[in-house]
Design a protein around this motif. Structure first.
Motif, PDB file in Angstrom:
ATOM      1  N   SER A   1       0.825  -1.205   0.000  1.00 31.82           N
ATOM      2  CA  SER A   1       0.000   0.000   0.000  1.00 31.82           C
ATOM      3  C   SER A   1       0.861   1.258   0.000  1.00 31.82           C
ATOM      4  CB  SER A   1      -0.927  -0.007   1.212  1.00 31.82           C
ATOM      5  OG  SER A   1      -1.706   1.171   1.277  1.00 31.82           O
ATOM      6  N   LEU A   2       1.916   1.255   0.807  1.00 31.04           N
ATOM      7  CA  LEU A   2       2.819   2.402   0.850  1.00 31.04           C
ATOM      8  C   LEU A   2       3.517   2.608  -0.490  1.00 31.04           C
ATOM      9  CD1 LEU A   2       4.584   2.228   4.343  1.00 31.04           C
ATOM     10  CD2 LEU A   2       3.190   4.097   3.443  1.00 31.04           C
ATOM     11  N   VAL A   3       4.057   1.556  -1.049  1.00 36.62           N
ATOM     12  CA  VAL A   3       4.779   1.679  -2.326  1.00 36.62           C
ATOM     13  C   VAL A   3       3.846   2.200  -3.416  1.00 36.62           C
ATOM     14  CG1 VAL A   3       5.912   0.364  -4.156  1.00 36.62           C
ATOM     15  CG2 VAL A   3       6.546  -0.019  -1.770  1.00 36.62           C
ATOM     16  N   ARG A   4       2.639   1.701  -3.465  1.00 35.49           N
ATOM     17  CA  ARG A   4       1.679   2.170  -4.475  1.00 35.49           C
ATOM     18  C   ARG A   4       1.346   3.644  -4.262  1.00 35.49           C
ATOM     19  NH1 ARG A   4      -2.499  -3.001  -4.343  1.00 35.49           N
ATOM     20  NH2 ARG A   4      -1.368  -4.316  -5.826  1.00 35.49           N
ATOM     21  N   GLY A   5       1.146   4.032  -2.996  1.00 34.74           N
ATOM     22  CA  GLY A   5       0.832   5.427  -2.713  1.00 34.74           C
ATOM     23  C   GLY A   5       1.967   6.360  -3.081  1.00 34.74           C
ATOM     24  N   LEU A   6       3.183   5.968  -2.789  1.00 39.30           N
ATOM     25  CA  LEU A   6       4.334   6.794  -3.150  1.00 39.30           C
ATOM     26  C   LEU A   6       4.494   6.867  -4.666  1.00 39.30           C
ATOM     27  CD1 LEU A   6       6.979   5.665  -0.498  1.00 39.30           C
ATOM     28  CD2 LEU A   6       5.391   7.590  -0.387  1.00 39.30           C
ATOM     29  N   ARG A   7       4.316   5.744  -5.320  1.00 34.99           N
ATOM     30  CA  ARG A   7       4.478   5.709  -6.782  1.00 34.99           C
ATOM     31  C   ARG A   7       3.462   6.627  -7.464  1.00 34.99           C
ATOM     32  NH1 ARG A   7       2.831   0.297  -9.726  1.00 34.99           N
ATOM     33  NH2 ARG A   7       0.861   1.218  -9.058  1.00 34.99           N
ATOM     34  N   ASP A   8       2.268   6.734  -6.891  1.00 38.58           N
ATOM     35  CA  ASP A   8       1.232   7.587  -7.482  1.00 38.58           C
ATOM     36  C   ASP A   8       1.561   9.074  -7.373  1.00 38.58           C
ATOM     37  OD1 ASP A   8      -0.274   5.394  -8.164  1.00 38.58           O
ATOM     38  OD2 ASP A   8      -1.634   5.547  -6.449  1.00 38.58           O
ATOM     39  N   HIS A   9       2.502   9.431  -6.481  1.00 42.10           N
ATOM     40  CA  HIS A   9       2.792  10.848  -6.241  1.00 42.10           C
ATOM     41  C   HIS A   9       4.264  11.197  -6.412  1.00 42.10           C
ATOM     42  CE1 HIS A   9      -1.117  10.233  -4.265  1.00 42.10           C
ATOM     43  NE2 HIS A   9      -1.325  11.498  -4.556  1.00 42.10           N
ATOM     44  N   ALA A  10       5.036  10.286  -7.000  1.00 41.80           N
ATOM     45  CA  ALA A  10       6.461  10.539  -7.233  1.00 41.80           C
ATOM     46  C   ALA A  10       6.878   9.936  -8.560  1.00 41.80           C
ATOM     47  CB  ALA A  10       7.303   9.959  -6.107  1.00 41.80           C
ATOM     48  N   ASP A  11       7.814  10.595  -9.231  1.00 45.39           N
ATOM     49  CA  ASP A  11       8.312  10.076 -10.510  1.00 45.39           C
ATOM     50  C   ASP A  11       9.061   8.764 -10.324  1.00 45.39           C
ATOM     51  OD1 ASP A  11       7.263  12.335 -11.693  1.00 45.39           O
ATOM     52  OD2 ASP A  11       9.177  13.414 -11.722  1.00 45.39           O
ATOM     53  N   ARG A  12       9.816   8.676  -9.252  1.00 49.41           N
ATOM     54  CA  ARG A  12      10.576   7.452  -8.941  1.00 49.41           C
ATOM     55  C   ARG A  12      10.387   7.109  -7.470  1.00 49.41           C
ATOM     56  NH1 ARG A  12      15.870   7.479  -8.641  1.00 49.41           N
ATOM     57  NH2 ARG A  12      16.141   9.745  -8.594  1.00 49.41           N
ATOM     58  N   VAL A  13      10.444   5.821  -7.161  1.00 49.77           N
ATOM     59  CA  VAL A  13      10.380   5.357  -5.775  1.00 49.77           C
ATOM     60  C   VAL A  13      11.546   4.413  -5.532  1.00 49.77           C
ATOM     61  CG1 VAL A  13       9.055   4.073  -4.054  1.00 49.77           C
ATOM     62  CG2 VAL A  13       7.868   5.581  -5.672  1.00 49.77           C
ATOM     63  N   VAL A  14      12.252   4.645  -4.431  1.00 51.52           N
ATOM     64  CA  VAL A  14      13.340   3.767  -4.013  1.00 51.52           C
ATOM     65  C   VAL A  14      12.985   3.204  -2.634  1.00 51.52           C
ATOM     66  CG1 VAL A  14      15.796   3.552  -3.516  1.00 51.52           C
ATOM     67  CG2 VAL A  14      15.014   5.187  -5.259  1.00 51.52           C
ATOM     68  N   VAL A  15      12.964   1.896  -2.532  1.00 43.56           N
ATOM     69  CA  VAL A  15      12.675   1.218  -1.265  1.00 43.56           C
ATOM     70  C   VAL A  15      13.990   0.731  -0.672  1.00 43.56           C
ATOM     71  CG1 VAL A  15      11.396  -0.651  -0.159  1.00 43.56           C
ATOM     72  CG2 VAL A  15      10.426   0.507  -2.163  1.00 43.56           C
ATOM     73  N   LEU A  16      14.205   1.012   0.607  1.00 44.27           N
ATOM     74  CA  LEU A  16      15.448   0.629   1.267  1.00 44.27           C
ATOM     75  C   LEU A  16      15.282  -0.647   2.086  1.00 44.27           C
ATOM     76  CD1 LEU A  16      16.787   4.065   2.596  1.00 44.27           C
ATOM     77  CD2 LEU A  16      17.017   3.042   0.315  1.00 44.27           C
ATOM     78  N   ALA A  17      16.367  -1.381   2.203  1.00 38.72           N
ATOM     79  CA  ALA A  17      16.409  -2.531   3.098  1.00 38.72           C
ATOM     80  C   ALA A  17      16.294  -2.071   4.543  1.00 38.72           C
ATOM     81  CB  ALA A  17      17.722  -3.290   2.897  1.00 38.72           C
ATOM     82  N   LEU A  18      15.891  -2.975   5.419  1.00 38.75           N
ATOM     83  CA  LEU A  18      15.895  -2.670   6.845  1.00 38.75           C
ATOM     84  C   LEU A  18      17.332  -2.582   7.337  1.00 38.75           C
ATOM     85  CD1 LEU A  18      12.986  -3.932   6.443  1.00 38.75           C
ATOM     86  CD2 LEU A  18      13.173  -4.656   8.836  1.00 38.75           C
ATOM     87  N   PRO A  19      17.661  -1.609   8.159  1.00 37.85           N
ATOM     88  CA  PRO A  19      18.993  -1.582   8.771  1.00 37.85           C
ATOM     89  C   PRO A  19      19.181  -2.775   9.705  1.00 37.85           C
ATOM     90  CG  PRO A  19      17.880   0.542   8.981  1.00 37.85           C
ATOM     91  CD  PRO A  19      16.853  -0.446   8.534  1.00 37.85           C
ATOM     92  N   PRO A  20      20.422  -3.149   9.977  1.00 37.57           N
ATOM     93  CA  PRO A  20      20.660  -4.253  10.913  1.00 37.57           C
ATOM     94  C   PRO A  20      20.331  -3.836  12.341  1.00 37.57           C
ATOM     95  CG  PRO A  20      22.726  -3.197  10.366  1.00 37.57           C
ATOM     96  CD  PRO A  20      21.674  -2.560   9.485  1.00 37.57           C
TER      97      PRO A  20
END
Length: 213
Positions: free
Chosen positions: A121-140
């Motif tokens: 849901s978050l990725v879709r929402g960001l994609r709808d309002h941004a030209d590019r979306v970058v998702v980061l790994a969880l920090p250790p």
């Protein structure tokens, strides 16, 4: 008995602090998003997002939309309140660290399904309002008495985020790779300040800056 009570009291205190933090940050983020120019960098997520924004992130105007203590599901529920007026040039999502409490059995099928649904849901929402979306790994993370987080879920959830990003045409990156002690979610000695947060976000921020373009 006393140990159980102490853990319960710590948990209540943590949840109270999280609620207060969320209530404080939402109006701040809304104001910043309303004022952001087209093409800005939108940094979304938990306290890691907040701390990354304390460092230079390139030449784009940046909106710090991090909320310390928030879960992936909690942010997904609130994202409709936190959308920009102008389209972002790039959105960066760092989430998942607050979904790893052992109490929530994060590797159970039910918890995994909730996490994947919220992250999607978050990725879709960001994609709808941004030209590019970058998702980061969880920090250790480090094992810290009283915090009781499932370290094995760090790698598992990161893998799931990578799949979700790919399925939605988004990029995936791990700016925290140098802080990992092999596999399994454990941080190398000295990498963290409290078992969760980085001792120095500067290097990770420089890597994120290269992703913003």
């Amino acid at each position: 008995m006393l140990g159980w009570l102490a853990r319960r009291l710590r948990r209540r205190r943590f949840l109270r602090i999280c609620r207060e933090r969320i209530a404080m940050r939402i109006p701040q983020i809304r104001r910043d998003l309303a004022a952001a120019p087209p093409g800005f960098a939108w940094i979304v997520g938990d306290s890691h997002a907040e701390f990354l924004c304390a460092h230079p992130l390139g030449s784009r105007p940046v909106v710090n939309a991090g909320i310390g203590g928030i879960s992936t599901g909690g942010y997904a529920e609130r994202l409709p309140q936190l959308l920009p007026v102008q389209r972002a040039g790039v959105a960066v999502l760092v989430t998942g660290s607050n979904d790893l409490s052992v109490r929530g059995r994060p590797l159970s099928p039910e918890a995994v399904a909730r996490f994947e649904a919220a992250a999607t849901s978050l990725v879709r929402g960001l994609r709808d309002h941004a030209d590019r979306v970058v998702v980061l790994a969880l920090p250790p993370m480090d094992p810290v008495p009283g915090q009781e987080r499932e370290l094995a879920a760090v790698e598992d959830y990161s893998t799931r985020l990578a799949r979700i990003a790919a399925a939605h045409g988004c990029a995936f990156a791990d700016p925290f790779s140098d802080l990992r002690e092999g596999r399994g979610g454990l941080a190398r000695p000295g990498a963290l300040s409290d078992g969760v947060h980085l001792a120095d976000y500067g290097a990770a921020a420089r890597e994120v800056a290269t992703l913003l373009g």
